[in-house]
Motif scaffolding. Sequence first.
Motif, PDB file in Angstrom:
ATOM      1  N   SER A   1     -81.805  73.341  -2.309  1.00 21.87           N
ATOM      2  CA  SER A   1     -80.105  73.454  -2.233  1.00 21.87           C
ATOM      3  C   SER A   1     -79.883  75.391  -2.252  1.00 21.87           C
ATOM      4  O   SER A   1     -81.022  75.870  -2.719  1.00 21.87           O
TER       5      SER A   1
ATOM      6  N   LYS B   1     -71.900  78.168  -2.197  1.00 17.32           N
ATOM      7  CA  LYS B   1     -71.316  77.929  -2.300  1.00 17.32           C
ATOM      8  C   LYS B   1     -69.740  77.907  -1.263  1.00 17.32           C
ATOM      9  O   LYS B   1     -69.340  78.339  -1.703  1.00 17.32           O
TER      10      LYS B   1
ATOM     11  N   ALA C   1     -72.952  71.987   3.702  1.00 17.50           N
ATOM     12  CA  ALA C   1     -71.908  70.221   2.857  1.00 17.50           C
ATOM     13  C   ALA C   1     -70.804  71.293   3.505  1.00 17.50           C
ATOM     14  O   ALA C   1     -70.059  69.721   3.968  1.00 17.50           O
ATOM     15  N   THR C   2     -70.403  72.032   4.394  1.00 18.54           N
ATOM     16  CA  THR C   2     -69.129  72.789   4.619  1.00 18.54           C
ATOM     17  C   THR C   2     -68.895  72.255   6.273  1.00 18.54           C
ATOM     18  O   THR C   2     -67.797  72.250   6.928  1.00 18.54           O
TER      19      THR C   2
ATOM     20  N   THR D   1     -72.566  66.141   6.963  1.00 20.85           N
ATOM     21  CA  THR D   1     -72.241  65.405   6.649  1.00 20.85           C
ATOM     22  C   THR D   1     -73.555  64.400   5.314  1.00 20.85           C
ATOM     23  O   THR D   1     -74.199  65.130   5.344  1.00 20.85           O
ATOM     24  N   LYS D   2     -72.429  64.026   4.443  1.00 26.09           N
ATOM     25  CA  LYS D   2     -73.813  63.751   3.371  1.00 26.09           C
ATOM     26  C   LYS D   2     -74.728  62.894   4.355  1.00 26.09           C
ATOM     27  O   LYS D   2     -76.034  63.279   3.590  1.00 26.09           O
ATOM     28  N   LYS D   3     -75.109  62.019   5.095  1.00 28.09           N
ATOM     29  CA  LYS D   3     -75.841  61.350   5.774  1.00 28.09           C
ATOM     30  C   LYS D   3     -76.582  62.134   6.267  1.00 28.09           C
ATOM     31  O   LYS D   3     -77.709  61.850   6.031  1.00 28.09           O
ATOM     32  N   GLU D   4     -76.047  63.443   6.496  1.00 27.28           N
ATOM     33  CA  GLU D   4     -76.989  64.556   7.549  1.00 27.28           C
ATOM     34  C   GLU D   4     -78.040  65.402   6.606  1.00 27.28           C
ATOM     35  O   GLU D   4     -78.835  65.446   6.341  1.00 27.28           O
ATOM     36  N   LEU D   5     -77.060  65.403   5.204  1.00 32.22           N
ATOM     37  CA  LEU D   5     -77.659  66.204   4.875  1.00 32.22           C
ATOM     38  C   LEU D   5     -78.918  65.432   3.716  1.00 32.22           C
ATOM     39  O   LEU D   5     -80.430  66.298   4.074  1.00 32.22           O
ATOM     40  N   MET D   6     -78.767  64.885   3.750  1.00 35.54           N
ATOM     41  CA  MET D   6     -80.245  63.385   3.488  1.00 35.54           C
ATOM     42  C   MET D   6     -81.091  62.938   4.195  1.00 35.54           C
ATOM     43  O   MET D   6     -82.456  63.606   3.483  1.00 35.54           O
TER      44      MET D   6
ATOM     45  N   GLU E   1     -82.998  66.114   4.694  1.00 35.06           N
ATOM     46  CA  GLU E   1     -83.505  66.987   3.593  1.00 35.06           C
ATOM     47  C   GLU E   1     -84.910  65.966   3.690  1.00 35.06           C
ATOM     48  O   GLU E   1     -86.529  66.562   3.566  1.00 35.06           O
TER      49      GLU E   1
END
Length: 415
Positions: free
Chosen positions: A30, A36, A43-44, A47-52, A55
């Motif tokens: 992170s 931030k 995160a800006t 998407t949440k799926k792309e972030l997951m 990683e």
Amino acid sequence: MRKIAFWTLFLYAMYALFFAFYLFQWTDSSIPAQYKGTSADPATFLTKKELMLAEQFSGVKNFLFFLSVPYEWVIYIFVLLFGLSARFQQWAEATTKRRFMQTAIYVFWLSLLVQVVTFPLSYASYYMAKMYHISTQTFSSWMRDELIDFWVNYAIMVVIVYVLYALMQKFEKRWWIYAWLCSIPFTLFLTFIQPVFIDPLYNDFYPLKNKQLEAKILALAEKANIPAEHVFEVNMSEKTNALNAYVTGIGGNSRIVLWDTTLERLSEDEILFIMAHEMAHYVMKHIYWGIGLYIVVTFIGLLLTNRWMKRMIGRFGALCRIEKWNELASLPMFLLLISLLSFAASPAMNAISRYEEHAADKYAIELTKNKEAAISTFQQLTRSSLSQVHPPYLVKLFRYSHPTILERIISLEQK
């Protein structure tokens, strides 16, 4: 032999265990709290799926990298310990009396063995890229590239090994100096022919189809005093969803190349920023500096290899069934030492490369005057490759020849 084999496997297992914990348990990718909500915060723009997915994919990809490098060392050690290298030399000498053909036969068997044993890791990398939709390449196409890799590397290796061992046998004390001198024109030759003869074996290259865009790129090149006549595009969409552009070759064979995925997914301003970045490498002569640095590193590597190889063969030669340090059977020892030194030097080489890339970013901004396009370009690169914006320190140290996306965007924001 059993003791060496046991400790080799034990140390490799401990090494793999360390990186498994380091990459998946001990590190936090992170971004620092002060960034931030900025344009560098994934995160800006993900998407949440792309972030997951980023990683997960980055973690597995980095783990496979750290597994593969010492895995090669383990192979060379076992080839020596079990007398396979000596056996390959015996087969070569029994087949022909001509030294070049003996070299070709020996290198073939060694290369084939390494290719077969490393295939599972290579396939795992391909499979993971395919599973996360980074790769679009079919298995047959990927295997075709693997076979081309094998034969191209084999042809180059035969020439190198033949010359190298001819020098070792003729100049036992100073062979490494003559080998280094021979490496200079050979490196320049390979760099010169790569865009015209080697790269087209893998993909189709052609002048940029979008002539309006090409005119703008050439106008940018003229502004930077670059005598460019064409920009090339390459059909990478058959193999990947990632984006890229690069400069390759030297002299009259130098080329600026755009992947067709880059042309399809980036705006015109973003493409012009990428082109300005690649032009910076030409203007700042980074290719020539890179060749010069490689020549210096090669000198140091051959000097150290000369010292260590004689000592290692002197101590373990009988165990490996090798009578002389300068006979073909000692090649795995030479390759082992070169690989170890290359891995040890990679943090310094990557740091120099990151400095050059940062300078190219700065030049591109000065040329295009479009900070917003530069930032959105780096965000798109992150999305297309599912890369980490702020990777773990050891990953950056050993893998990153470019600054991290966090570093690049923050640097732009501060301008």
